[in-house]
Design a protein around this motif. Structure first.
Motif, short mmCIF file in Angstrom:
data_model
loop_
_atom_site.label_atom_id
_atom_site.label_comp_id
_atom_site.label_asym_id
_atom_site.label_seq_id
_atom_site.Cartn_x
_atom_site.Cartn_y
_atom_site.Cartn_z
N UNK A 161 -3.92 4.49 0.36
CA UNK A 161 -2.69 4.48 -0.43
C UNK A 161 -1.77 3.37 0.07
N UNK A 162 -1.63 3.27 1.39
CA UNK A 162 -0.81 2.21 2.01
C UNK A 162 -1.34 0.83 1.60
N UNK A 163 -2.67 0.65 1.71
CA UNK A 163 -3.28 -0.63 1.36
C UNK A 163 -3.18 -0.91 -0.14
N UNK A 164 -3.22 0.14 -0.96
CA UNK A 164 -3.08 -0.04 -2.40
C UNK A 164 -1.72 -0.66 -2.72
N UNK A 165 -0.68 -0.15 -2.09
CA UNK A 165 0.66 -0.70 -2.32
C UNK A 165 0.73 -2.13 -1.80
#
Length: 192
Positions: free
Chosen positions: A116-120
């Motif tokens: 999720x962090x990397x997606x953002x």
């Protein structure tokens, strides 16, 4: 298979990451010099001698605890552009730095939270697929923790922090991990 999926779906998103890197002095330098992250280039034995609390010491502690190595990343096979293939490679090679920075464990829910962090941060489709379909593997308790604790943390920190693709991690090893977090605008993940 996950690596191949990431490459096959990366296309315009890798171009977007590259363009963001070109707008940043460190990002431009990374693209120009194309450093690689291996056990040799990171001098893991030296990192083991650094004081506790330094980013390098905590990074190598993470590697040792998880029994992983920077040498085990899958090479990029399905990206035709040499420059974009390097962007994908760099993204893969920096993943364990993100674990150290965020203090997320290598558990299913910890990996999904990091996606999720990397997606953002990156917008890569593979991170979106992992973020949306990964929770199907979790128990209802783990899903609750993911969506009530980790996802809000990941969305806030991923969007408020510096673009981590523009960080020359190799030069941050001797800094205290708390200073690295402050400078990059990342709070460690909640420990629940």
């Amino acid at each position: 298979m996950v690596a191949a999926l990431g490459e096959a779906t990366g296309g315009i998103f890798l171009e977007r990451i590259r363009d963001q890197m070109l707008q940043d002095p460190e990002g431009r330098r990374i693209l120009r010099e194309r450093p690689v992250i291996t056990s040799e280039t990171m001098q893991l034995d030296h990192l083991r001698t650094l004081p506790d609390g330094t980013f390098g010491r905590e990074y190598v502690r993470f590697l040792d605890d998880q029994q992983v190595s920077p040498d085990t990343r899958e090479p990029v096979h399905f990206v035709d552009s040499e420059e974009l293939a390097y962007v994908m490679r760099r993204y893969r090679e920096t993943h364990d730095f993100y674990h150290t920075l965020t203090d997320l464990p290598v558990t299913v829910d910890g990996e999904i939270a990091l996606k999720w962090f990397e997606m953002v941060q990156t917008g890569l489709p593979m991170t979106m697929l992992s973020s949306f379909f990964g929770p199907l593997r979790l128990s209802s308790e783990e899903r609750s923790r993911l969506f009530e604790v980790y996802v809000p943390w990941a969305l806030e920190n991923g969007s408020n922090s510096k673009s981590l693709m523009n960080v020359r991690w190799e030069e941050w090893m001797e800094k205290p991990v708390e200073e690295v977090r402050r400078e990059l605008g990342v709070k460690p993940a909640p420990q629940v």
